[in-house]
Design an enzyme around this catalytic site. Structure first.
Site, PDB file in Angstrom:
ATOM      1  N   THR A 217       1.115  -1.445  -0.223  1.00 41.13           N
ATOM      2  CA  THR A 217      -0.105   0.498   0.142  1.00 41.13           C
ATOM      3  C   THR A 217       0.784   1.207   0.311  1.00 41.13           C
ATOM      4  O   THR A 217       1.470   1.419  -1.169  1.00 41.13           O
ATOM      5  CB  THR A 217      -1.309   0.183   0.924  1.00 41.13           C
ATOM      6  OG1 THR A 217       0.032  -0.209   2.833  1.00 41.13           O
ATOM      7  CG2 THR A 217      -1.744  -1.085   0.811  1.00 41.13           C
ATOM      8  N   LYS A 243       3.729  -6.949   4.579  1.00 44.69           N
ATOM      9  CA  LYS A 243       3.480  -5.448   4.191  1.00 44.69           C
ATOM     10  C   LYS A 243       3.539  -4.820   5.148  1.00 44.69           C
ATOM     11  O   LYS A 243       2.378  -5.079   6.524  1.00 44.69           O
ATOM     12  CB  LYS A 243       2.681  -5.342   3.088  1.00 44.69           C
ATOM     13  CG  LYS A 243       0.897  -5.610   3.267  1.00 44.69           C
ATOM     14  CD  LYS A 243       0.255  -4.918   3.841  1.00 44.69           C
ATOM     15  CE  LYS A 243       0.471  -3.333   2.869  1.00 44.69           C
ATOM     16  NZ  LYS A 243       0.022  -2.235   4.140  1.00 44.69           N
ATOM     17  N   THR A 254      -0.610  -2.952  11.214  1.00 43.72           N
ATOM     18  CA  THR A 254      -1.185  -2.690  10.087  1.00 43.72           C
ATOM     19  C   THR A 254      -0.625  -3.260   8.738  1.00 43.72           C
ATOM     20  O   THR A 254       0.124  -3.387   7.710  1.00 43.72           O
ATOM     21  CB  THR A 254      -1.566  -1.280   8.776  1.00 43.72           C
ATOM     22  OG1 THR A 254      -2.686  -1.853   8.344  1.00 43.72           O
ATOM     23  CG2 THR A 254      -0.298  -0.256   9.183  1.00 43.72           C
ATOM     24  N   GLU A 341       6.573   4.551   7.191  1.00 47.78           N
ATOM     25  CA  GLU A 341       6.137   5.595   6.513  1.00 47.78           C
ATOM     26  C   GLU A 341       6.931   7.425   6.869  1.00 47.78           C
ATOM     27  O   GLU A 341       7.284   7.581   8.344  1.00 47.78           O
ATOM     28  CB  GLU A 341       5.286   6.366   6.986  1.00 47.78           C
ATOM     29  CG  GLU A 341       3.466   5.903   6.148  1.00 47.78           C
ATOM     30  CD  GLU A 341       2.582   5.191   6.505  1.00 47.78           C
ATOM     31  OE1 GLU A 341       2.119   4.615   5.061  1.00 47.78           O
ATOM     32  OE2 GLU A 341       2.138   5.805   7.476  1.00 47.78           O
ATOM     33  N   ASN A 464       0.258  10.025   5.154  1.00 50.74           N
ATOM     34  CA  ASN A 464      -0.676  10.349   6.227  1.00 50.74           C
ATOM     35  C   ASN A 464      -2.376  11.370   5.792  1.00 50.74           C
ATOM     36  O   ASN A 464      -3.265  11.045   5.741  1.00 50.74           O
ATOM     37  CB  ASN A 464      -0.769  10.039   7.429  1.00 50.74           C
ATOM     38  CG  ASN A 464      -0.341   8.214   7.884  1.00 50.74           C
ATOM     39  OD1 ASN A 464      -0.273   7.095   7.536  1.00 50.74           O
ATOM     40  ND2 ASN A 464       1.168   8.728   8.339  1.00 50.74           N
ATOM     41  N   SER A 469      -5.952   9.843  -1.244  1.00 53.07           N
ATOM     42  CA  SER A 469      -5.717  10.514  -2.433  1.00 53.07           C
ATOM     43  C   SER A 469      -5.297   9.707  -3.495  1.00 53.07           C
ATOM     44  O   SER A 469      -4.317   9.513  -3.279  1.00 53.07           O
ATOM     45  CB  SER A 469      -5.636  12.248  -2.821  1.00 53.07           C
ATOM     46  OG  SER A 469      -4.763  12.788  -1.630  1.00 53.07           O
TER      47      SER A 469
END
Length: 469
Positions: A217, A243, A254, A341, A464, A469
């Site tokens: 993702t 992942k 997650t 991230e 985030n 989008s």
């Protein structure tokens, strides 16, 4: 982390008491596997990343390993269209008849439809005894979707079961992506002919890498690991992909993780092994302290290696296998953190001298989850005062006058006060490293725990801030 799916203790005892008939292990590619595996240390060619467009590959990324074929599993990928941009977002594993399966899942109170499906069908007395397929999609979490989401999951399993000649319950499901969107299972069904063709074709050497990219993702690189072990003189292989890069916290994350071995192991033994190692691997990493709705780790054993069947949890023949499984799981867990991230630092937090293992774990997690600690690391600032803060706020037993803190080899504090040998220049130089070790001794006992995390940068906010989008 959640308890493994189970019924009563009586049912578990009944399963162990049943005769464990050997499963059929004749497979199309068994002879082709032997003697063809490349070196596990060699890196496979790295194709273009399949995650969200515009994300730079993490500076902490590791190359995807070369993974040889694993007997009893076929893998195919396709683009189902859950993403707007061109990329594979559907991965299907087909397993040999008699494959065992075990799983651990999120403790989140709002679990996804795929999590509910897997827990239900692995939880019965016969659960995990003949799993034939795994269907994974990226781009839609199918979480917080009520009955409509559950129906979509059931229809997906039903269609795959028809094609593979098995029961719905023998199909495991996993999803990742945006929460609150019902899975459009028609997109998956429409791609099943292409998937079947891919399964029947001669498998490319990068099938595991393709699967790793297909489940991404906001990941910036695919995550894979491979190891070998020995059971009574037979070589067994263990391979896995995972992942996850955000909403990562202990008690799963997650994350999706799928591990396959060609060993022959009873589902209850697989469950025990997975539960044993998940605590110090997938449940000992954190990116942001948030826990997801879809966390799933599944372990499959196809039984095609020729090694004898293991049907007892305490079997000493599992020693080599258990160590190799732990190695694969820890490697995948570390890669999740390396792809945190916006991450620029890989951080190992160790707490020693705690009153109990549980206390040590809570203290280490408090340090690893602290935004103040993580932003200081991002700024290359050895602000040990923030570590003191993170330790003290837990209300765990801590001897203030014996507290000691080190950044790598450099002592920052000792006996509850700044170290007399503290050297700001050396500390600053150390904090420029991409990998940082923080060690804290709280002086209250002998227990230890380690948690891995990353720094917190502007990149996390940027990723985030426009996730949908």
């Amino acid at each position: 982390m959640t308890k493994p799916p189970s019924t009563t203790g009586q049912k578990i005892e009944q399963v162990f008491e049943k005769a464990l008939d050997p499963f059929a292990t004749a497979l199309k590619r068994a002879t082709r596997v032997a003697g063809t595996e490349p070196s596990a240390a060699a890196a496979a060619p790295a194709p273009a990343p399949a995650g969200k467009p515009g994300l730079a590959i993490s500076p902490l990324a590791t190359p995807f390993p070369a993974i040889p074929p694993i007997g009893g599993v076929e893998i195919a990928t396709a683009r189902a269209g859950f993403y707007k941009h061109e990329r594979d977002d559907l991965v299907v594993f087909r397993f040999a008849r008699g494959t065992s399966c075990a799983g651990v899942f999120t403790r989140h109170k709002i679990g996804s439809a795929p999590v509910d499906w897997c827990k239900k069908h692995l939880g019965g007395a016969e659960g995990g005894k003949d799993v034939r397929a795994l269907v994974v999609n990226a781009g839609c979490a199918n979480a917080f979707t009520g009955k409509a989401g559950a129906d979509a999951a059931r229809r997906t399993a039903s269609e795959v079961a028809k094609r593979f000649g098995c029961r719905q319950r023998d199909v495991m499901l996993a999803s990742t992506g945006v929460i609150g969107v019902v899975l459009d299972d028609r997109k998956i069904v429409a791609k099943l002919p292409e998937i079947e063709n891919g399964l029947e074709a001669a498998h490319p050497s990068d099938q595991w890498a393709r699967a790793g990219r297909g489940i991404m993702t906001t990941d910036t690189f695919p995550k894979g690991s491979y190891a070998e072990a020995e059971i009574e003189g037979y070589k067994v292989r263990i391979a896995g992909i995972a992942k996850g890069s955000g909403m990562i916290a202990p008690d799963m994350a997650t994350m999706l993780a799928f591990i396959v071995t060609d060993a022959d192991i009873h589902p209850n033994v697989l469950q025990a092994l997975l539960g044993l190692h998940v605590r110090t691997t997938f449940n000992s990493v954190t990116v942001d302290g948030d826990t997801s709705t879809n966390d799933t780790a599944l372990l499959f054993a196809t039984g095609t290696s020729g090694a004898p069947r293991i049907g007892r949890v305490g079997d000493r023949r599992l020693k080599s296998f258990s160590a190799a499984l732990d190695k694969v799981m820890l490697d995948l867990a570390h890669q999740l953190v390396r792809d945190g991230e916006g991450a620029t630092k890989f951080v190992k937090v160790t707490v020693d001298g705690a009153a109990s293992p549980a206390s040590a774990r809570k203290l280490a997690k408090s340090i690893a989850d602290s935004p103040l600690v993580k932003t200081a690391i991002a700024g290359q600032d050895a602000n040990w005062g923030r570590v003191v803060m993170a330790v003290g706020k837990t209300e765990e037993p801590v001897d203030r006058d014996r507290l000691a803190i080190k950044f790598g080899p450099h002592q920052a504090a000792i006996d509850g006060a700044p170290a007399s040998t503290y050297d700001e220049a050396k500390m600053t130089a150390y904090m420029k490293n991409p990998e940082i070790d923080i060690t804290v001794d709280v002086g209250s006992g002998r227990a230890s725990a380690t948690v891995w995390t990353c720094d917190l940068t502007k990149g996390y906010i940027e990723i985030n801030g426009d996730y949908r989008s």
